[in-house]
Scaffold this motif. Structure first.
Motif, short mmCIF file in Angstrom:
data_model
loop_
_atom_site.label_atom_id
_atom_site.label_comp_id
_atom_site.label_asym_id
_atom_site.label_seq_id
_atom_site.Cartn_x
_atom_site.Cartn_y
_atom_site.Cartn_z
N LEU A 71 2.44 -14.15 -1.41
CA LEU A 71 1.56 -12.99 -1.23
C LEU A 71 2.37 -11.73 -0.98
CD1 LEU A 71 -1.39 -12.07 -1.09
CD2 LEU A 71 -1.34 -12.50 1.38
N ALA A 72 3.42 -11.83 -0.18
CA ALA A 72 4.25 -10.66 0.09
C ALA A 72 5.02 -10.21 -1.14
CB ALA A 72 5.24 -10.99 1.22
N THR A 73 5.37 -11.13 -2.01
CA THR A 73 6.19 -10.81 -3.18
C THR A 73 5.36 -10.31 -4.36
OG1 THR A 73 7.77 -12.51 -2.51
CG2 THR A 73 7.92 -11.71 -4.79
N GLY A 74 4.22 -10.96 -4.61
CA GLY A 74 3.44 -10.62 -5.80
C GLY A 74 2.02 -10.17 -5.54
N GLY A 75 1.59 -10.15 -4.28
CA GLY A 75 0.22 -9.77 -3.99
C GLY A 75 -0.76 -10.83 -4.47
N GLY A 224 5.92 -5.34 -5.51
CA GLY A 224 6.92 -5.13 -6.56
C GLY A 224 7.40 -3.70 -6.64
N GLY A 225 6.78 -2.80 -5.88
CA GLY A 225 7.23 -1.42 -5.86
C GLY A 225 6.96 -0.69 -7.16
N ASP A 226 7.90 0.17 -7.53
CA ASP A 226 7.71 1.00 -8.72
C ASP A 226 8.21 0.33 -10.00
OD1 ASP A 226 6.69 3.03 -7.12
OD2 ASP A 226 8.70 3.86 -6.73
N PRO A 294 -1.90 -5.37 2.67
CA PRO A 294 -0.73 -4.47 2.66
C PRO A 294 0.24 -4.76 3.80
CG PRO A 294 -2.72 -3.23 2.18
CD PRO A 294 -3.17 -4.60 2.57
N ALA A 295 -0.25 -5.22 4.95
CA ALA A 295 0.64 -5.55 6.07
C ALA A 295 1.51 -6.75 5.73
CB ALA A 295 -0.18 -5.84 7.32
N VAL A 296 0.96 -7.69 4.98
CA VAL A 296 1.75 -8.85 4.55
C VAL A 296 2.83 -8.41 3.56
CG1 VAL A 296 1.69 -11.10 3.40
CG2 VAL A 296 -0.20 -10.42 4.92
N ILE A 297 2.45 -7.58 2.62
CA ILE A 297 3.39 -7.10 1.60
C ILE A 297 4.49 -6.25 2.24
CG2 ILE A 297 3.62 -5.62 -0.44
CD1 ILE A 297 0.79 -6.54 -1.24
N ASP A 301 3.13 -8.63 8.75
CA ASP A 301 2.53 -9.92 9.09
C ASP A 301 3.28 -10.98 8.30
OD1 ASP A 301 1.05 -12.15 9.62
OD2 ASP A 301 -0.86 -11.38 8.87
N THR A 302 4.20 -11.66 8.96
CA THR A 302 5.06 -12.63 8.26
C THR A 302 4.46 -14.03 8.21
OG1 THR A 302 6.26 -13.08 10.31
CG2 THR A 302 7.15 -11.35 8.85
N ASP A 303 3.35 -14.26 8.90
CA ASP A 303 2.73 -15.59 8.90
C ASP A 303 1.22 -15.44 8.75
OD1 ASP A 303 2.16 -18.25 9.08
OD2 ASP A 303 2.79 -18.48 11.17
N PRO A 304 0.77 -15.00 7.57
CA PRO A 304 -0.67 -14.75 7.39
C PRO A 304 -1.52 -16.01 7.50
CG PRO A 304 0.49 -14.61 5.30
CD PRO A 304 1.54 -14.69 6.36
#
Length: 505
Positions: A71-75, A224-226, A294-297, A301-304
């Motif tokens: 989730l943090a990497t790719g949403g 993934g940013g820009d 957004p907090a996970v990304i 929040d490292t443990d959703p």
């Protein structure tokens, strides 16, 4: 030695080149025609065989372990990787189904590669897969440690995690030592607990704690940013790649299942269908229940998963869920051990590796290979204990596990394609018919793509050896195997049948 000596030529081919009319023969006659007399008892029902594959695949273990990273990497769109990988692994499972239907021999990928290609190729296939299995057992047992600590309200210190991990490993080993019938019952219990838990937890989250509508699975939330989002999606797709294996365990115990040529292909497909559906359902329910994506990304929040479960179920409900999670970890470790021990036993039975005299020994009372089972317990235990000295080291070792299993898979898929091009026509109770070649090619293309994605370096700021750690781990394991083959070439002396899928000219 439990191997019979069928009529064969200098290359070890069986009379008839592996093409038999098995449909009117019973399981023992089929196996005898393939060159073996089984010592296992066929106590595993079709339902239990499927449950073994399901608990190895383990949707709860796979999703809960990698949800935060994905989730943090790719949403939210990372969930689509479960669909894509599920289709790809189904192609692999279909290819395996044709092979196991014709060669229902204990050990899975090793005996399949042996019959499709030859002894040396089979040795390397089995070596890579066995190392990957042993490391995966260690990773699953180690991953259970923090959950056990949380269940009993004990601090998850390094020593406690190691102790709890070894305890779970010991319980899994004890269950396996009780024989096929107990293993089968335990697999069904594990499947039932996991699937009910997944449905109840996921259903409650969707009904009472849904924070978003279904449309967010198309919204990356800036993950993934820009840069090009596809790179972020490819990285997040590891949640799918790590999820969809376990179906092959159904074939690892082929000599413990009645009518394996017909029933195991069904169990493999069901493992993909039901396991994949459960994993996708769990993942979707978690995504829709995360209040602040957004907090996970952003890494806040490292443990959703813990956040969602704590808010949705409270302290008592969370404890119940933890128990279900522990059952899932135990079932997964147990199924992995069963697969690894049957592979090691198969190696020993064919006199392919140092220590074969022990690995091929069989308990006449429990109908299990005791020393092969001990191998599947001792090696993971050593890896777990080693984590005390370097938790970073165990992370590096485990990084090879999933890639190693995929390598083992694709070596069999490649062997099947080569055999087809040389004239092999699957003659078991399951066949893809005219679609066989196309499915085989598609499975190979998918597998190679998946392996490239798993090994692709994604930490440019890290030292080069850390950046390439997954590929380097695979190279080290294969390199050690090649050295062993040169120094101790027992595989060339093995007299068990090999390469008999390909017809003689």
């Amino acid at each position: 030695m439990s191997t019979t000596q069928p009529t064969s030529d200098a290359r070890g081919r069986n009379e008839g080149d592996g093409f038999y009319d098995f449909h009117d023969k019973d399981d023992a006659a089929h196996l005898h025609a393939l060159g073996y007399k089984s010592e296992f008892k066929r106590d595993m029902s079709p339902w239990a065989n499927f449950s073994l594959g399901f608990t190895y695949l383990s949707p709860v273990v796979g999703i809960y372990t990698l949800f935060a990273f994905a989730l943090a990497t790719g949403g939210p769109p990372m969930i689509w990787s479960l669909v894509i990988v599920g289709v790809g692994q189904l192609l692999v499972a279909l290819t395996f189904s044709e092979i196991v239907a014709q060669f229902p021999v204990a050990g899975g990928v090793y005996p399949w590669a042996r019959r499709l290609w030859g002894r040396r190729y089979a040795w390397m296939t089995g070596w890579v897969y066995l190392v990957a299995l042993l490391v995966t057992i260690a990773s699953v047992a180690y991953g259970s440690g923090p959950f056990i600590a949380a269940t009993f309200g004990i601090d998850a210190t390094v020593n406690n995690v190691i102790a709890f991990s070894l305890l779970l490993l010991a319980v899994a080993t004890a269950i396996n030592f009780m024989g096929t019938k107990v293993l089968a019952k335990a697999a069904i219990i594990g499947f039932s607990a996991e699937i009910i838990g997944a449905l109840v937890v996921g259903g409650w989250l969707l009904i009472a704690h849904r924070e978003h509508n279904i449309g967010i699975i198309f919204d990356s939330f800036g993950a993934g940013g820009d840069g090009d989002y596809m790179w972020a999606f490819a990285a997040a797709a590891l949640i799918g790649l790590y999820q969809y294996y376990g179906f092959e365990a159904c074939g690892d115990v082929a000599e413990e299942v009645p009518d394996p040529g017909r029933l195991i292909p069904k169990a493999m497909r069901r493992t993909i269908y039901i396991g994949g559906a459960a994993a996708t359902f769990v993942c979707l329910s978690l995504i829709l229940a995360v209040a602040d994506i957004p907090a996970v990304i952003a890494g806040e929040d490292t443990d959703p998963v813990s956040t969602v479960l704590g808010e949705a179920f409270g302290p008592v409900g969370s404890k119940i869920i933890l128990v279900i999670v522990l059952i899932s970890f135990l079932s997964c470790a147990m199924s992995l051990q069963a697969a690894a021990s049957r592979l090691a036993y198969s190696y020993g039975r064919d006199e392919m590796i140092m220590g074969s005299s022990l690995l091929k020994k069989f308990s006449p009372t429990r109908h299990v290979p005791p020393y092969a089972l001990l191998l599947a317990a001792v090696v993971p235990a050593v890896i777990i204990v080693g984590s005390k000295f370097s938790t970073d080291a165990i992370t590096k070792i485990i990084s090879f596990a999933a890639l190693g299993i995929y390598i083992g898979f694709q070596m069999v898929v490649l062997a099947a394609l080569r055999a087809r091009l040389k004239g092999w026509v699957p003659s078991g109770k399951y066949s893809l018919g005219k679609w066989g070649l196309a499915v085989n090619i598609a499975a190979l293309v998918y597998g190679v793509t998946a392996m490239i994605n798993m090994a692709w370096p994604r930490t440019p700021d890290a030292p080069w050896y850390d950046n390439w750690i997954v590929a380097l781990s695979a190279a080290v394991v294969i390199g050690i195997g090649l050295v062993y083959m040169v120094v101790h070439p027992l595989h060339d002396k093995s007299t068990a049948p090999y390469a008999d899928a390909i017809p003689t000219k």
